[in-house]
Design an enzyme around this catalytic site. Structure first.
Site, PDB file in Angstrom:
ATOM      1  N   HIS A 252       9.213   6.770   7.923  1.00 27.12           N
ATOM      2  CA  HIS A 252       9.797   6.724   6.574  1.00 27.12           C
ATOM      3  C   HIS A 252      11.296   7.000   6.677  1.00 27.12           C
ATOM      4  O   HIS A 252      11.771   7.572   7.662  1.00 27.12           O
ATOM      5  CB  HIS A 252       9.093   7.754   5.667  1.00 27.12           C
ATOM      6  CG  HIS A 252       7.717   7.332   5.259  1.00 27.12           C
ATOM      7  ND1 HIS A 252       7.370   7.069   3.959  1.00 27.12           N
ATOM      8  CD2 HIS A 252       6.585   7.099   5.984  1.00 27.12           C
ATOM      9  CE1 HIS A 252       6.093   6.715   3.890  1.00 27.12           C
ATOM     10  NE2 HIS A 252       5.594   6.727   5.120  1.00 27.12           N
TER      11      HIS A 252
ATOM     12  N   CYS B 159       9.149   9.496  -1.938  1.00 26.05           N
ATOM     13  CA  CYS B 159       8.580  10.604  -1.187  1.00 26.05           C
ATOM     14  C   CYS B 159       8.136  11.659  -2.195  1.00 26.05           C
ATOM     15  O   CYS B 159       8.969  12.225  -2.894  1.00 26.05           O
ATOM     16  CB  CYS B 159       9.615  11.164  -0.210  1.00 26.05           C
ATOM     17  SG  CYS B 159       8.946  12.493   0.776  1.00 26.05           S
TER      18      CYS B 159
ATOM     19  N   ARG C 124       0.837  -1.204   0.000  1.00 27.91           N
ATOM     20  CA  ARG C 124       0.000   0.000   0.000  1.00 27.91           C
ATOM     21  C   ARG C 124       0.883   1.271   0.000  1.00 27.91           C
ATOM     22  O   ARG C 124       1.027   1.928  -1.012  1.00 27.91           O
ATOM     23  CB  ARG C 124      -0.948  -0.025   1.214  1.00 27.91           C
ATOM     24  CG  ARG C 124      -2.074   0.985   1.150  1.00 27.91           C
ATOM     25  CD  ARG C 124      -1.687   2.397   1.549  1.00 27.91           C
ATOM     26  NE  ARG C 124      -1.116   2.499   2.895  1.00 27.91           N
ATOM     27  CZ  ARG C 124      -0.535   3.610   3.353  1.00 27.91           C
ATOM     28  NH1 ARG C 124      -0.427   4.692   2.603  1.00 27.91           N
ATOM     29  NH2 ARG C 124      -0.012   3.648   4.577  1.00 27.91           N
ATOM     30  N   ASP C 125       1.529   1.540   1.112  1.00 27.77           N
ATOM     31  CA  ASP C 125       2.292   2.791   1.214  1.00 27.77           C
ATOM     32  C   ASP C 125       3.431   2.791   0.198  1.00 27.77           C
ATOM     33  O   ASP C 125       3.749   3.823  -0.400  1.00 27.77           O
ATOM     34  CB  ASP C 125       2.861   2.920   2.638  1.00 27.77           C
ATOM     35  CG  ASP C 125       3.131   4.353   3.040  1.00 27.77           C
ATOM     36  OD1 ASP C 125       3.021   5.240   2.183  1.00 27.77           O
ATOM     37  OD2 ASP C 125       3.467   4.586   4.216  1.00 27.77           O
TER      38      ASP C 125
ATOM     39  N   HIS D 245       5.782   4.322  12.552  1.00 27.17           N
ATOM     40  CA  HIS D 245       5.673   4.276  11.082  1.00 27.17           C
ATOM     41  C   HIS D 245       6.639   5.340  10.554  1.00 27.17           C
ATOM     42  O   HIS D 245       6.249   6.465  10.255  1.00 27.17           O
ATOM     43  CB  HIS D 245       4.222   4.576  10.690  1.00 27.17           C
ATOM     44  CG  HIS D 245       3.942   4.607   9.224  1.00 27.17           C
ATOM     45  ND1 HIS D 245       3.271   3.599   8.557  1.00 27.17           N
ATOM     46  CD2 HIS D 245       4.224   5.529   8.268  1.00 27.17           C
ATOM     47  CE1 HIS D 245       3.138   3.904   7.279  1.00 27.17           C
ATOM     48  NE2 HIS D 245       3.719   5.077   7.077  1.00 27.17           N
TER      49      HIS D 245
ATOM     50  N   ASN E  73       9.581   4.111   2.409  1.00 31.28           N
ATOM     51  CA  ASN E  73       9.402   3.631   3.785  1.00 31.28           C
ATOM     52  C   ASN E  73      10.679   2.939   4.259  1.00 31.28           C
ATOM     53  O   ASN E  73      11.482   2.482   3.457  1.00 31.28           O
ATOM     54  CB  ASN E  73       8.290   2.575   3.832  1.00 31.28           C
ATOM     55  CG  ASN E  73       6.919   3.189   3.753  1.00 31.28           C
ATOM     56  OD1 ASN E  73       6.395   3.415   2.682  1.00 31.28           O
ATOM     57  ND2 ASN E  73       6.333   3.458   4.897  1.00 31.28           N
TER      58      ASN E  73
HETATM   59  P1  HMG Z   1     -12.743  14.758  -2.020  1.00 27.13           P
HETATM   60  O1  HMG Z   1     -12.566  15.214  -3.434  1.00 27.13           O
HETATM   61  O2  HMG Z   1     -12.780  15.813  -0.969  1.00 27.13           O
HETATM   62  O3  HMG Z   1     -13.998  13.804  -1.852  1.00 27.13           O
HETATM   63  O4  HMG Z   1     -11.597  13.737  -1.673  1.00 27.13           O
HETATM   64  P2  HMG Z   1     -15.498  13.912  -2.243  1.00 27.13           P
HETATM   65  O5  HMG Z   1     -16.257  13.229  -1.155  1.00 27.13           O
HETATM   66  O6  HMG Z   1     -15.856  15.342  -2.600  1.00 27.13           O
HETATM   67  O7  HMG Z   1     -15.592  13.019  -3.573  1.00 27.13           O
HETATM   68  C1  HMG Z   1     -14.937  13.389  -4.779  1.00 27.13           C
HETATM   69  C2  HMG Z   1     -14.883  12.180  -5.702  1.00 27.13           C
HETATM   70  O8  HMG Z   1     -14.127  11.131  -5.094  1.00 27.13           O
HETATM   71  C3  HMG Z   1     -16.251  11.566  -5.988  1.00 27.13           C
HETATM   72  O9  HMG Z   1     -16.170  10.971  -7.277  1.00 27.13           O
HETATM   73  C4  HMG Z   1     -16.347  10.462  -4.960  1.00 27.13           C
HETATM   74  O10 HMG Z   1     -17.241   9.436  -5.341  1.00 27.13           O
HETATM   75  C5  HMG Z   1     -14.937   9.958  -4.940  1.00 27.13           C
HETATM   76  P3  HMG Z   1     -16.636  11.757  -8.600  1.00 27.13           P
HETATM   77  O11 HMG Z   1     -18.057  12.119  -8.333  1.00 27.13           O
HETATM   78  O12 HMG Z   1     -15.738  12.961  -8.738  1.00 27.13           O
HETATM   79  O13 HMG Z   1     -16.436  10.739  -9.684  1.00 27.13           O
HETATM   80  N1  HMG Z   1     -14.590   9.315  -3.661  1.00 27.13           N
HETATM   81  C6  HMG Z   1     -14.054   8.080  -3.573  1.00 27.13           C
HETATM   82  N2  HMG Z   1     -13.724   7.170  -4.506  1.00 27.13           N
HETATM   83  C7  HMG Z   1     -13.202   6.000  -4.052  1.00 27.13           C
HETATM   84  N3  HMG Z   1     -12.997   5.732  -2.757  1.00 27.13           N
HETATM   85  C8  HMG Z   1     -13.321   6.617  -1.810  1.00 27.13           C
HETATM   86  C9  HMG Z   1     -13.884   7.859  -2.197  1.00 27.13           C
HETATM   87  N4  HMG Z   1     -14.288   8.938  -1.521  1.00 27.13           N
HETATM   88  C10 HMG Z   1     -14.736   9.820  -2.440  1.00 27.13           C
HETATM   89  N5  HMG Z   1     -13.112   6.342  -0.522  1.00 27.13           N
HETATM   90  C11 HMG Z   1     -10.692  11.842  -0.505  1.00 27.13           C
HETATM   91  C12 HMG Z   1     -11.503  13.135  -0.403  1.00 27.13           C
HETATM   92  C13 HMG Z   1     -10.319  11.446   0.895  1.00 27.13           C
HETATM   93  C14 HMG Z   1     -11.541  10.798  -1.182  1.00 27.13           C
HETATM   94  C15 HMG Z   1      -9.446  12.146  -1.361  1.00 27.13           C
HETATM   95  O14 HMG Z   1      -8.792  13.250  -0.811  1.00 27.13           O
HETATM   96  C16 HMG Z   1      -8.498  10.972  -1.427  1.00 27.13           C
HETATM   97  O15 HMG Z   1      -8.817   9.927  -1.952  1.00 27.13           O
HETATM   98  N6  HMG Z   1      -7.283  11.151  -0.900  1.00 27.13           N
HETATM   99  C17 HMG Z   1      -6.300  10.064  -0.977  1.00 27.13           C
HETATM  100  C18 HMG Z   1      -5.309  10.280   0.022  1.00 27.13           C
HETATM  101  C19 HMG Z   1      -4.320   9.146   0.036  1.00 27.13           C
HETATM  102  O16 HMG Z   1      -4.604   8.011  -0.303  1.00 27.13           O
HETATM  103  N7  HMG Z   1      -3.100   9.483   0.480  1.00 27.13           N
HETATM  104  C20 HMG Z   1      -2.083   8.503   0.641  1.00 27.13           C
HETATM  105  C21 HMG Z   1      -2.337   7.643   1.834  1.00 27.13           C
HETATM  106  S1  HMG Z   1      -1.993   8.446   3.397  1.00 27.13           S
HETATM  107  C22 HMG Z   1      -0.366   8.087   3.696  1.00 27.13           C
HETATM  108  O17 HMG Z   1       0.294   7.542   2.837  1.00 27.13           O
HETATM  109  C23 HMG Z   1       0.200   8.380   5.038  1.00 27.13           C
HETATM  110  C24 HMG Z   1       0.387   7.125   5.890  1.00 27.13           C
HETATM  111  O18 HMG Z   1       1.218   6.186   5.233  1.00 27.13           O
HETATM  112  C25 HMG Z   1       0.999   7.493   7.246  1.00 27.13           C
HETATM  113  C26 HMG Z   1       2.259   8.369   7.124  1.00 27.13           C
HETATM  114  O19 HMG Z   1       3.215   7.957   6.455  1.00 27.13           O
HETATM  115  O20 HMG Z   1       2.229   9.447   7.718  1.00 27.13           O
HETATM  116  C27 HMG Z   1      -0.953   6.443   6.173  1.00 27.13           C
HETATM  117 MG    MG Z   2       3.399   6.266   5.252  1.00 25.39          MG
END
Ligand code: HMG
Ligand code: MG
Length: 312
Positions: free
Chosen positions: A222, A253, A19-20, A220, A262
């Site tokens: 990186h 990154c 995933r990450d 966690h 990571n």
């Molecule tokens: P948004 O644009 O504010 O959401 O995004 P919305 O509710 O307004 O919806 C917009 C569109 O997204 C719509 O589709 C929804 O249906 C769709 P459209 O009508 O435009 O076709 N949608 C979704 N589709 C699939 N799955 C969903 C979903 N929700 C809405 N769950 C949202 C908000 C959170 C969805 C967006 O900002 C997003 O997907 N962000 C992804 C963030 C991400 O994955 N980041 C990486 C992971 S975090 C990380 O890596 C850190 C971590 O490892 C820890 C660390 O290292 O610190 C965990």
């Molecule tokens: Mg991470």
């Protein structure tokens, strides 16, 4: 809360490479993901984050998570196609209710919500403020509870933010406590851009441990600046015994082009075994899995240990 002051005898590795790691690499096929996940389980890893149900427009690399989890669904008598390994928990990242519904349909064993200790990072990552994210998590927690699905909580930017720089330790502790009190069974403390150093990491854990039981925390970290192992070592005698890492150091990154991803699972497992701490992981098999996915990606293996180990 008194911290342990002695090393754990066992550490549980939470593998985030599929995933990450892969969310920050060029896209690979679903089949390649499944091969990786199968090999990780075969190497003895018991907790595998296999994908995320986020917007495919934001993270196209995770768009096939439904197919990944479908292939991991428990076998029934008719269907012998599952690659699920007994005793392994396959987990998914879910930012909102829609993500949780998709994860439940696909058969994820557990899910994770992810918040941040930095306002700007929260906006850029999940398009809402910290407080709005907490409001979004409420129905996710309620539905997960009703369906008996454990929820993990991530807090990003615990040792620094790509937009805001230093982050107040009190804010890290505050957000961690909120997620814990909402019902997350474990809080994973994310040094998202790998800027932390050992004393800062230790001070941060001590501050969070005043509000969340230390046994419920995970690290966690990186490895962007090459500090992750040192940071973990500085926190290992606090009572924490869960570490997130990514095979072959998969991932990069987005805020530092060309930087490492990571912390490599091989590197932390080698260190822990060398310190007499068990993980239940076969390092040789793990390194083979890391080499294979690195080959698929056409990139150098990001684990120093895997680079050094003779493999047949
Ligand atoms: P948004 O644009 O504010 O959401 O995004 P919305 O509710 O307004 O919806 C917009 C569109 O997204 C719509 O589709 C929804 O249906 C769709 P459209 O009508 O435009 O076709 N949608 C979704 N589709 C699939 N799955 C969903 C979903 N929700 C809405 N769950 C949202 C908000 C959170 C969805 C967006 O900002 C997003 O997907 N962000 C992804 C963030 C991400 O994955 N980041 C990486 C992971 S975090 C990380 O890596 C850190 C971590 O490892 C820890 C660390 O290292 O610190 C965990
Ligand atoms: Mg991470």
């Amino acid at each position: 809360m008194r911290l342990a002051n002695s090393l754990p005898t066992h550490v549980s590795i939470f593998e985030v490479g599929a995933r990450d790691g892969l969310q920050n690499e060029k896209p690979v096929t679903t089949e390649d993901k499944l091969t990786l996940i199968e090999q990780l389980a075969d190497a003895g890893i018991k907790r595998i984050e296999a994908g995320s149900f986020v917007s495919p427009k934001w993270v196209p690399q995770m768009a096939d998570s439904k197919d990944v989890f479908t292939a991991l669904k428990p076998n029934d008598l008719q269907d012998q196609s599952s690659i699920r390994k007994a005793g392994v928990v396959y987990s998914a990242l879910t930012p909102n209710l829609k993500g949780l519904e998709l994860a439940l349909d696909a058969g994820a064993d557990e899910v994770a919500i992810f918040g941040a200790a930095s306002e700007t990072f929260s906006q850029r990552n999940i398009n809402c403020s910290i407080e709005e994210s907490i409001a979004r998590f409420e129905p996710v927690m309620a539905m997960a509870k009703a369906r008996n699905i454990p929820v993990r909580g991530y807090v990003s930017c615990v040792l620094g933010c790509p937009y805001e720089g230093d982050i107040a330790i009190d804010e890290v502790a505050r957000v961690s406590e909120i997620l814990y009190k909402m019902g997350c069974y474990e809080i994973s403390l994310g040094d998202t851009i790998g800027v932390g150093t050992p004393i800062k990491a230790r001070n941060m854990v001590e501050a969070v441990a005043k509000l969340v039981p230390v046994k419920k925390l995970a690290l966690h970290f990186h490895d962007t600046y090459g500090q992750a192992l040192a940071n973990i070592q500085a926190c290992l005698d606090t009572g924490i015994s869960v570490i997130d890492s990514s095979v072959a150091g998969l991932g990069g990154c987005p805020y530092a082009k060309g930087a490492s991803g990571n912390l490599a699972t091989e590197d932390v497992v080698y260190m822990l075994h060398g310190m007499g701490i068990e993980t239940g992981i076969d390092l040789h098999k793990l390194a083979k899995a890391g080499h294979q996915i690195s080959q698929v990606l056409g990139r150098q293996n990001g684990s120093k240990v895997a680079q050094a180990m003779p493999l047949d």
